[in-house]
Write a protein that holds these residues in place. Sequence first.
Motif, mmCIF file in Angstrom:
data_model
loop_
_atom_site.group_PDB
_atom_site.id
_atom_site.type_symbol
_atom_site.label_atom_id
_atom_site.label_comp_id
_atom_site.label_asym_id
_atom_site.label_seq_id
_atom_site.Cartn_x
_atom_site.Cartn_y
_atom_site.Cartn_z
ATOM 1 N N GLY A 80 -7.491 -2.786 -7.913
ATOM 2 C CA GLY A 80 -6.852 -2.877 -9.215
ATOM 3 C C GLY A 80 -6.104 -1.594 -9.569
ATOM 4 N N GLN A 81 -6.759 -0.461 -9.286
ATOM 5 C CA GLN A 81 -6.148 0.836 -9.602
ATOM 6 C C GLN A 81 -4.869 1.049 -8.785
ATOM 7 O OE1 GLN A 81 -7.091 3.111 -12.099
ATOM 8 N NE2 GLN A 81 -8.213 1.238 -12.638
ATOM 9 N N VAL A 82 -4.933 0.671 -7.487
ATOM 10 C CA VAL A 82 -3.747 0.835 -6.636
ATOM 11 C C VAL A 82 -2.606 -0.032 -7.153
ATOM 12 C CG1 VAL A 82 -2.817 0.560 -4.302
ATOM 13 C CG2 VAL A 82 -5.140 1.436 -4.619
ATOM 14 N N MET A 83 -2.950 -1.238 -7.555
ATOM 15 C CA MET A 83 -1.944 -2.142 -8.097
ATOM 16 C C MET A 83 -1.311 -1.571 -9.359
ATOM 17 S SD MET A 83 -1.265 -4.694 -6.381
ATOM 18 C CE MET A 83 -1.817 -5.615 -4.973
ATOM 19 N N LYS A 84 -2.170 -0.918 -10.153
ATOM 20 C CA LYS A 84 -1.697 -0.323 -11.408
ATOM 21 C C LYS A 84 -0.707 0.791 -11.105
ATOM 22 C CE LYS A 84 -3.784 1.197 -15.704
ATOM 23 N NZ LYS A 84 -5.072 1.650 -16.267
ATOM 24 N N VAL A 85 -1.098 1.631 -10.165
ATOM 25 C CA VAL A 85 -0.244 2.759 -9.792
ATOM 26 C C VAL A 85 1.099 2.288 -9.238
ATOM 27 C CG1 VAL A 85 -0.028 4.707 -8.185
ATOM 28 C CG2 VAL A 85 -2.171 4.324 -9.393
ATOM 29 N N THR A 86 1.036 1.181 -8.467
ATOM 30 C CA THR A 86 2.281 0.688 -7.866
ATOM 31 C C THR A 86 2.956 -0.365 -8.750
ATOM 32 O OG1 THR A 86 1.043 -0.989 -6.675
ATOM 33 C CG2 THR A 86 1.473 1.065 -5.495
ATOM 34 N N ARG A 87 2.478 -0.505 -9.940
ATOM 35 C CA ARG A 87 2.967 -1.489 -10.899
ATOM 36 C C ARG A 87 3.027 -2.903 -10.303
ATOM 37 N NH1 ARG A 87 8.226 0.955 -13.090
ATOM 38 N NH2 ARG A 87 8.016 2.184 -11.204
ATOM 39 N N GLY A 88 1.955 -3.235 -9.614
ATOM 40 C CA GLY A 88 1.806 -4.594 -9.089
ATOM 41 C C GLY A 88 2.625 -4.907 -7.862
ATOM 42 N N LYS A 89 3.310 -3.888 -7.331
ATOM 43 C CA LYS A 89 4.222 -4.194 -6.239
ATOM 44 C C LYS A 89 3.616 -4.021 -4.847
ATOM 45 C CE LYS A 89 7.764 -1.890 -8.446
ATOM 46 N NZ LYS A 89 9.053 -1.189 -8.355
ATOM 47 N N ALA A 90 2.414 -3.499 -4.796
ATOM 48 C CA ALA A 90 1.805 -3.273 -3.488
ATOM 49 C C ALA A 90 1.450 -4.592 -2.820
ATOM 50 C CB ALA A 90 0.541 -2.436 -3.653
ATOM 51 N N ASN A 91 1.626 -4.657 -1.518
ATOM 52 C CA ASN A 91 1.224 -5.841 -0.770
ATOM 53 C C ASN A 91 -0.306 -5.872 -0.722
ATOM 54 O OD1 ASN A 91 0.171 -7.224 1.613
ATOM 55 N ND2 ASN A 91 2.321 -7.572 2.132
ATOM 56 N N PRO A 92 -0.922 -6.879 -1.352
ATOM 57 C CA PRO A 92 -2.382 -6.858 -1.515
ATOM 58 C C PRO A 92 -3.143 -6.801 -0.184
ATOM 59 C CG PRO A 92 -1.392 -8.652 -2.766
ATOM 60 C CD PRO A 92 -0.312 -8.075 -1.928
ATOM 61 N N ALA A 93 -2.671 -7.508 0.820
ATOM 62 C CA ALA A 93 -3.374 -7.523 2.098
ATOM 63 C C ALA A 93 -3.388 -6.126 2.726
ATOM 64 C CB ALA A 93 -2.716 -8.517 3.045
ATOM 65 N N LEU A 94 -2.232 -5.489 2.657
ATOM 66 C CA LEU A 94 -2.132 -4.130 3.198
ATOM 67 C C LEU A 94 -3.015 -3.156 2.439
ATOM 68 C CD1 LEU A 94 1.581 -3.356 4.113
ATOM 69 C CD2 LEU A 94 -0.451 -2.980 5.522
ATOM 70 N N VAL A 95 -3.007 -3.296 1.126
ATOM 71 C CA VAL A 95 -3.832 -2.426 0.284
ATOM 72 C C VAL A 95 -5.308 -2.576 0.680
ATOM 73 C CG1 VAL A 95 -4.676 -2.016 -2.070
ATOM 74 C CG2 VAL A 95 -2.242 -2.382 -1.664
ATOM 75 N N ASN A 96 -5.742 -3.816 0.856
ATOM 76 C CA ASN A 96 -7.129 -4.066 1.259
ATOM 77 C C ASN A 96 -7.476 -3.334 2.552
ATOM 78 O OD1 ASN A 96 -8.128 -5.618 -0.818
ATOM 79 N ND2 ASN A 96 -7.346 -7.520 0.052
ATOM 80 N N ASP A 97 -6.596 -3.522 3.544
ATOM 81 C CA ASP A 97 -6.816 -2.892 4.846
ATOM 82 C C ASP A 97 -6.919 -1.380 4.743
ATOM 83 O OD1 ASP A 97 -6.873 -5.152 6.189
ATOM 84 O OD2 ASP A 97 -5.054 -4.798 7.414
ATOM 85 N N LEU A 98 -5.883 -0.820 4.137
ATOM 86 C CA LEU A 98 -5.796 0.639 4.058
ATOM 87 C C LEU A 98 -6.954 1.231 3.247
ATOM 88 C CD1 LEU A 98 -1.942 0.977 3.562
ATOM 89 C CD2 LEU A 98 -3.255 1.637 5.587
ATOM 90 N N LEU A 99 -7.273 0.555 2.150
ATOM 91 C CA LEU A 99 -8.351 1.053 1.288
ATOM 92 C C LEU A 99 -9.676 1.129 2.047
ATOM 93 C CD1 LEU A 99 -8.419 -0.419 -2.337
ATOM 94 C CD2 LEU A 99 -9.007 1.901 -1.650
ATOM 95 N N LYS A 100 -9.944 0.033 2.785
ATOM 96 C CA LYS A 100 -11.189 0.000 3.539
ATOM 97 C C LYS A 100 -11.278 1.170 4.509
ATOM 98 C CE LYS A 100 -12.752 -4.708 3.228
ATOM 99 N NZ LYS A 100 -12.383 -6.047 3.622
ATOM 100 N N LYS A 101 -10.180 1.336 5.248
ATOM 101 C CA LYS A 101 -10.144 2.426 6.222
ATOM 102 C C LYS A 101 -10.310 3.775 5.550
ATOM 103 C CE LYS A 101 -7.118 0.175 9.524
ATOM 104 N NZ LYS A 101 -5.685 -0.001 9.746
ATOM 105 N N MET A 102 -9.556 3.973 4.486
ATOM 106 C CA MET A 102 -9.551 5.303 3.872
ATOM 107 C C MET A 102 -10.866 5.598 3.165
ATOM 108 S SD MET A 102 -5.582 5.311 2.698
ATOM 109 C CE MET A 102 -5.557 6.888 1.855
ATOM 110 N N LEU A 103 -11.496 4.573 2.555
ATOM 111 C CA LEU A 103 -12.793 4.799 1.915
ATOM 112 C C LEU A 103 -13.849 5.138 2.962
ATOM 113 C CD1 LEU A 103 -12.866 2.044 -0.852
ATOM 114 C CD2 LEU A 103 -13.308 4.482 -1.229
ATOM 115 N N ALA A 104 -13.743 4.516 4.102
ATOM 116 C CA ALA A 104 -14.715 4.753 5.158
ATOM 117 C C ALA A 104 -14.450 6.081 5.873
ATOM 118 C CB ALA A 104 -14.679 3.611 6.174
ATOM 119 N N GLY A 105 -13.154 6.380 6.011
ATOM 120 C CA GLY A 105 -12.778 7.543 6.799
ATOM 121 C C GLY A 105 -12.999 8.867 6.121
ATOM 122 N N SER A 106 -12.546 9.028 4.906
ATOM 123 C CA SER A 106 -12.579 10.364 4.315
ATOM 124 C C SER A 106 -13.835 10.627 3.495
ATOM 125 C CB SER A 106 -11.347 10.579 3.442
ATOM 126 O OG SER A 106 -11.308 9.594 2.433
#
Lengths: 477, 95
Positions: free
Chosen positions: A451-477
């Motif tokens: 939700g926060q990412v969508m807010k920052v990108t004003r709803g324009k982020a590709n949701p599938a990509l956001v899911n993927d990247l978020l998972k990786k980045m939350l796990a990675g860093s």
Amino acid sequence: MEYEPIIGLEVHAQLLTKSKIFCGCSTQFGVEPNSHTCPVCMGMPGVLPVLNKKVVEYTMKMALATHCRINEVCNFARKNYFYPDLPKGYQISQYASPLAEHGYVDIELNGGRKKIGITRIHMEEDAGKLLHDEHTPSSYVDMNRTGVPLIEIVSEPDMRSAEEATAYLKRLHEILVYLEICDGNMEEGSFRCDANVSIRLKGETAFGTRTELKNMNSFRNVQRALEYEIRRQEYLLASGGEVVQETKLWDDAQGATYSMRGKEEAHDYRYFPDPDLVPVVIDGRWIEEVRETLPELPLEKRERFIQEYQIPPYDAGVLTSSRVLADYFEEVAKLSGKPKAASNWIMGEILRFLNEEKRDITSCPILPQSLSELIQLIEDGTISGKMAKDIFEDMYTTGKGPQQIIEEKGLVQITDEEILKKAIEEVLAANPVQAEQYRGGKEKIFGYFVGQVMKVTRGKANPALVNDLLKKMLAGS
Amino acid sequence: MKITRAEVEYVAHLARLEFSEDEKEKFTFQLNNILAYVDMLNQVDTTDIEPVSHAIALNNAFREDVVEDSLNPELSLANAPEARGPFFRVPKVIE
């Protein structure tokens, strides 16, 4: 004791001709009273009615659509009675030889299909309209409707519940409107229905005494009136009474049927062949010519949609409820190549928007081409489903195409991973506590980050990509 | 006698006509004469002849679906025993 209702319906449908059945007066509705009248439709002495050919063709269409046999020769007859809306003292109708007989329609019920027989379809003229004065003992007559062409469709007593009767009525209505021979407007009286109802003990073969119901000007009222009348007759018989053969009017406000007073005497219409009108002879060639003009009918279309587009029966039912809606769907399905998405958008958004404004598909501001573009833009990932809903609203209110709206508003979906990563980093940096909670096992909080990412990108982020990247980045860093 | 007095009364009622007793008697007699006269047609052998409803052999007299001028409404109402505004006025009929 269990009773079984027996119902037969008589339906009158006004035909969509430009002129009346026996004269050149216009059939237009809602004009100055008595302005569409002439010596023929007002029954002046010495005039000669001449049959409108289109009335015969329209009646033939209905006959063919309902699997009737068209009689080689049919005649007009005079039905004699006195009423102020009938200037000649007789109605020109068909009696011994109607245009068509022995047909049927299929109705769909929860338990499957049922054939309802059609006894006959005949042509006749409508009567005038009476307005009753509330304050003085007068009635006023408007003859504009006198001579408007009608077909009367008489069913066999094949229906066994109010529900079946309503399903049959809806089927006839649907076919007439599909054939474009009747506008089907029940409130204005272009589609009217009378019902004959009786009940008998289950297992019995003889019919009970029937009553005739009139004045039901909507599908809902037909159902309610029949249910009421069936209950009334059941109560009468169960309590040792008898059903009296009579005509009853449905009173919508009271939710009850009541007897018509003053018309108790049996009718004697003294039908005889109308000497003014010569026989109508219909040969096989004419029948074939008319058959070729028949459109695909609702039930066939429904089946084809299920087969061809692989959509659920329910969807197919809604989408074929009108010919224009069905055409709209087919165009979107073909252009977009995504029938199920087309069906979802039409059944969801389009119909909801139209219903809110009490409009129908003929006045839909979104062209099939535009809707199919929108569907393709979602498919190829240019926009997200959520963005599409917003774009749809704009399309609906402005009539613009989706591409134009996307360009004007800069709405293209962000699929660039670098940009998305940056946005995610930003969100994670701003929410260190939540990030810790997630890593600690509170996975439900994942949606919050999306939700926060969508807010920052004003709803324009590709949701599938956001899911993927978020998972990786939350796990990675 | 083919027609009874009761039938004359019944037909008169359907036609909304009122007759005196003498008239009923007279019409019963006259109608029977007419029917007896027409009965002579039964002497003709009509075996193998198709019944027709019209004297002329003509079928399919149609007009095209074209709107023509109607009467001026004033003219339509000109012969009305009573009119009100654009309407014919009649004694109230109860539904």
